[in-house]
Design an enzyme around this catalytic site. Structure first.
Site, PDB file in Angstrom:
ATOM      1  N   TYR A   1     -27.895   8.367   5.630  1.00 59.13           N
ATOM      2  CA  TYR A   1     -28.138   7.150   6.429  1.00 59.13           C
ATOM      3  C   TYR A   1     -27.175   7.167   7.623  1.00 59.13           C
ATOM      4  CZ  TYR A   1     -24.339   5.705   3.257  1.00 59.13           C
ATOM      5  OH  TYR A   1     -23.176   5.651   2.520  1.00 59.13           O
TER       6      TYR A   1
ATOM      7  N   GLU B   1       0.849  -1.198   0.000  1.00 53.26           N
ATOM      8  CA  GLU B   1       0.000   0.000   0.000  1.00 53.26           C
ATOM      9  C   GLU B   1       0.880   1.241   0.000  1.00 53.26           C
ATOM     10  OE1 GLU B   1      -3.276   1.115  -0.071  1.00 53.26           O
ATOM     11  OE2 GLU B   1      -2.396   3.083   0.307  1.00 53.26           O
TER      12      GLU B   1
END
Ligand SMILES: Cc1cc2nc3c(=O)[nH]c(=O)nc-3n(C[C@H](O)[C@H](O)[C@H](O)COP(=O)(O)OP(=O)(O)OC[C@H]3O[C@@H](n4cnc5c(N)ncnc54)[C@H](O)[C@@H]3O)c2cc1C
Length: 438
Positions: A256, A76
């Protein structure tokens, strides 16, 4: 027929069909049974798989491949595992994969189970369609529909993979397929080799560039204002624990709950012809977001105003790729199929990719990696291409100006709906962990 293999590095591995067992008490018992009833093959080293990119897609693939018994390393570019932004809407098709990978405890702890999905009109809040989500999704498909903070989700997925096998601050800058293995070069001077390399490095994928040529992504004509609001600040709105989506001329607004219901996530989309990259430095102010939703329903404006800060995010896109795999290298997630988030399926499809890739490699064995990667791609491409197309179509459908076309759309939604778990059967019941024979 069971097979028992000494993998040379990690001890004993027993394989039975697609299942792979590693050393441990239960595994030793299995190995003893395999020794009694099966064929013994030793030593066989597991395939070495390099995953480039530790986003939601890359880490899910890493967990699935690791659990299937492969020797997995993740590379990464960032110095730590991070996810920017707020929430993810995760249908049962993706939730199922994560539960199967043993990540259910974290999901049950952190994620929210919205009771309904509700689409409303931008100005007066009239209901266009409303459908139950939970526990309906579990009843129908054996997995819930979840809304979850991206950082929570990344941490949950990462918890299923050995930390020491994640190499941070490794930015891939070059690839070299050497026939019997692939070599990856990183900016920090490290070179790593693997039997298979998976590019899970997002929309600006360096792996895709190396395989298929560089091509800049295209601005999709939309920007999002994203923010998180502490739930106690909007108690007066009396919101149920559900997902609401408001559609209007040239934009839509979704909200939400995430983080055990403590935060309300919102994303407000508006259309723009051009995008000036300098705007990236112009962190959106609440005032700017409010101006973008001038004239919209008071609930929307109240939610935006309750946030401390908000971020602006430009949407980029690519045409579907003709292929994802070359030799021992393949792609997954946004690296090969970025999609507008208007089906809420970008991360979900990246998660499905990882599950199917692991299942294909477990079934296909080490014999012909290139063939196995082509099989993975054949299984995945039709489904994600369909979702890319549907997501694009939703940009037009959600953003219709008020008038005859909008009235026809509203009538259609009122009659048939298109967001209910029943209407999305083809999407939600799909099990990416199972590879059909052939
Ligand atoms: C506003 C918005 C809302 C969304 N909502 C939803 C939703 O509700 N549901 C849903 O399913 N999807 C949603 N999506 C889509 C979803 O966020 C993406 O599809 C998903 O995050 C893609 O995951 P990925 O792992 O493929 O790529 P990414 O998340 O982009 O991860 C790529 C990783 O690779 C690393 N990397 C990049 N280049 C290199 C390199 N050269 N070397 C090493 N590492 C590298 C990056 O640092 C990163 O960690 C939304 C997207 C947006 C923009």
């Amino acid at each position: 027929m069971a097979r028992v293999e000494d993998d040379g590095a990690n001890g004993w591995t027993a394989r039975h069909g697609e299942r792979v067992y590693r050393t441990g008490l239960a595994d030793r018992l299995f190995i003893q049974a395999a020794l009694l009833y099966g064929r013994v093959v030793m030593p066989v080293a597991p395939l070495r798989i390099a995953v480039v990119g530790a986003g939601l897609g890359g880490l899910t693939a890493a967990v699935a491949l690791h659990r299937a018994g492969f020797d997995v390393r993740v590379y990464e570019q960032a110095p730590e595992l991070t996810e920017v932004g707020g929430g993810i809407n995760m249908g049962p098709n993706a939730a199922r994969v994560l539960y199967r990978l043993g990540l259910g405890d974290g999901l049950d702890r952190e994620a929210v189970r919205p009771v309904s999905t509700h689409q409303r009109r931008w100005q007066d809040g009239r209901t266009l369609q409303r459908a139950p989500l939970n526990p309906r999704c579990e009843e129908l498909y054996g997995a819930p529909h979840l809304t979850v903070h991206r950082a929570d989700l990344l941490a949950i997925i990462a918890s299923g993979f050995p930390r020491e096998c994640v190499h941070l601050a490794h930015r891939l800058v070059g690839l070299d397929d050497r026939g019997d293995r692939v070599a990856a070069r990183f900016e920090n001077g490290v070179e790593a080799t693997a039997d298979i390399l998976v590019g899970a490095d997002g929309i600006n994928s360096a792996v895709r560039g190396a395989l298929l040529g560089e091509e800049a992504p295209r601005f999709a004509g939309c920007v999002a204002y994203r923010g998180l609001v502490p739930a106690e600040r909007i108690v007066d709105l009396g919101l149920e624990i559900g997902s609401q989506s408001w559609v209007g001329p040239g934009g839509h607004f979704v909200h939400y709950f995430v983080s055990r219901g403590r935060l309300l996530n919102f994303v407000g989309w508006t259309e723009h012809d051009t995008w000036n990259r300098e705007d990236w430095t112009d962190r959106a102010t609440i005032a700017r977001a409010l101006a973008a939703f001038e004239g919209w329903h008071p609930q929307i404006r109240r939610i935006i105003a309750a946030a401390d800060t908000c971020f602006i995010w430009a949407l980029f896109d690519r045409e579907p790729l003709p292929r994802w795999s070359v030799g021992r290298v393949t792609l997954l997630g946004d690296a090969c199929h970025p999609m507008y988030p208007f089906m809420g399926q970008g991360a979900a499809q990246a998660i499905e990719d990882g599950a199917t890739l692991a299942a294909c490699l477990a079934a296909g064995g080490a014999g012909d990696p290139a063939k196995t990667l082509r099989r993975y791609e054949e299984l995945r491409r039709p489904r994600v291409t369909r979702l890319q197309e549907m997501s694009r179509a939703n940009k037009t459908r959600f953003h219709l100006p008020d008038g005859p076309a909008q009235e026809a759309r509203d009538a259609d939604w009122a009659r048939a709906g298109d967001r209910s778990p029943e209407a999305l059967r083809w999407l939600f019941e799909f099990d990416a962990t199972v590879v059909p024979s052939g």
